[in-house]
Design an enzyme around this catalytic site. Structure first.
Site: not given
Ligand code: C5P
Length: 232
Positions: A211-212, A71, A35, A64
């Protein structure tokens, strides 16, 4: 698109492309999808997306979109031309905006998966009230998901906590993408509605976004492999 069957989408939330590619260099496209969100895209733009696609990865471009229909249509057209696997808009942009995005994708003959963000996983009931939405959070996610389906979207982004109810209410094949994934020993960070990888899959997630817990791990590729193994 690749032949990847992995349910794991790694959020490449890095300050720049060079840092992101340190992890990507250790991964194979069969292990996970990737992603690219606002942080990396704003810094690097379309070339980082093309690079990941060239390496064989399915890319979810998570920008998003939330704007007037005209647009959003133009932005979605540009995303579809990049050859990404999945992208998204905010369902709170309304039916006309979502339908217009769907129509544009169909008009272009693109196979991109279009999903809608319901309520961010960093938001809980108190934050929802703060911004003037008095409705129960789960009901708001249910409403926005129904609206996404009526508007022709392929699925939604939600918390895996809402997975069981949406699986029951939405049509077969409606895609559930769930961020807010945390290992039992990882910090919640700014996320509120969090679920472990295995519970998310059991709750009906088609794809988990993580992510993290991976990117901040001392051994990101090994952590990711453990997560992938834990859900098969
Ligand atoms: O680091 P973490 O696991 O919290 O990352 C979650 C990822 O998913 C981030 O990139 C965040 O922008 C994205 N995201 C989210 N919640 C949503 C949609 C996208 O956390 N509803």
């Amino acid at each position: 698109m690749s032949n990847c069957s992995s349910k794991v989408i790694v959020a490449l939330d890095y300050l720049d492309g060079e840092s992101a590619l340190v992890l990507v260099d250790e991964l194979e496209p069969s292990l996970c999808r990737l992603k690219v969100g606002k942080e990396l895209f704003t810094r690097e733009g379309p070339p980082i997306v093309s690079d990941l696609i060239r390496r064989g990865f399915d890319v979810f471009l998570d920008l998003k979109f939330h704007d007037i229909p005209n647009t959003v249509v133009k932005a979605i057209a540009a995303v579809a031309d990049m050859g990404v696997w999945m992208t998204n808009v905010h369902t709170s942009g309304g039916r006309r905006m979502m339908e217009a995005a769907r129509e544009e994708i169909d008009r272009k003959g693109s196979k991109i998966i279009l999903i809608g963000v319901t309520i961010l996983t960093s938001i809980d009931q108190s934050v929802l009230c703060e911004i003037g939405m008095q409705k129960n959070l789960i009901d708001q996610v249910r409403n926005l998901s129904a609206l996404a389906e009526i508007s022709g979207l392929d699925g939604v982004v939600c918390s895996a906590l809402e997975g069981p109810i949406l699986r029951k209410e939405r049509k077969d094949g409606f895609v559930l993408v769930t961020p807010g994934i945390r290992l039992s020993n990882s910090p919640r960070d700014d996320q509120q509605r969090v679920v472990t990888p295995i519970d998310a899959i059991e709750n009906g997630s088609d794809f988990i976004v993580i992510g993290r817990p991976v990117t901040q791990s001392a051994t990101p590729a090994a952590t990711l492999r453990d997560i992938v193994r834990s859900i098969v």
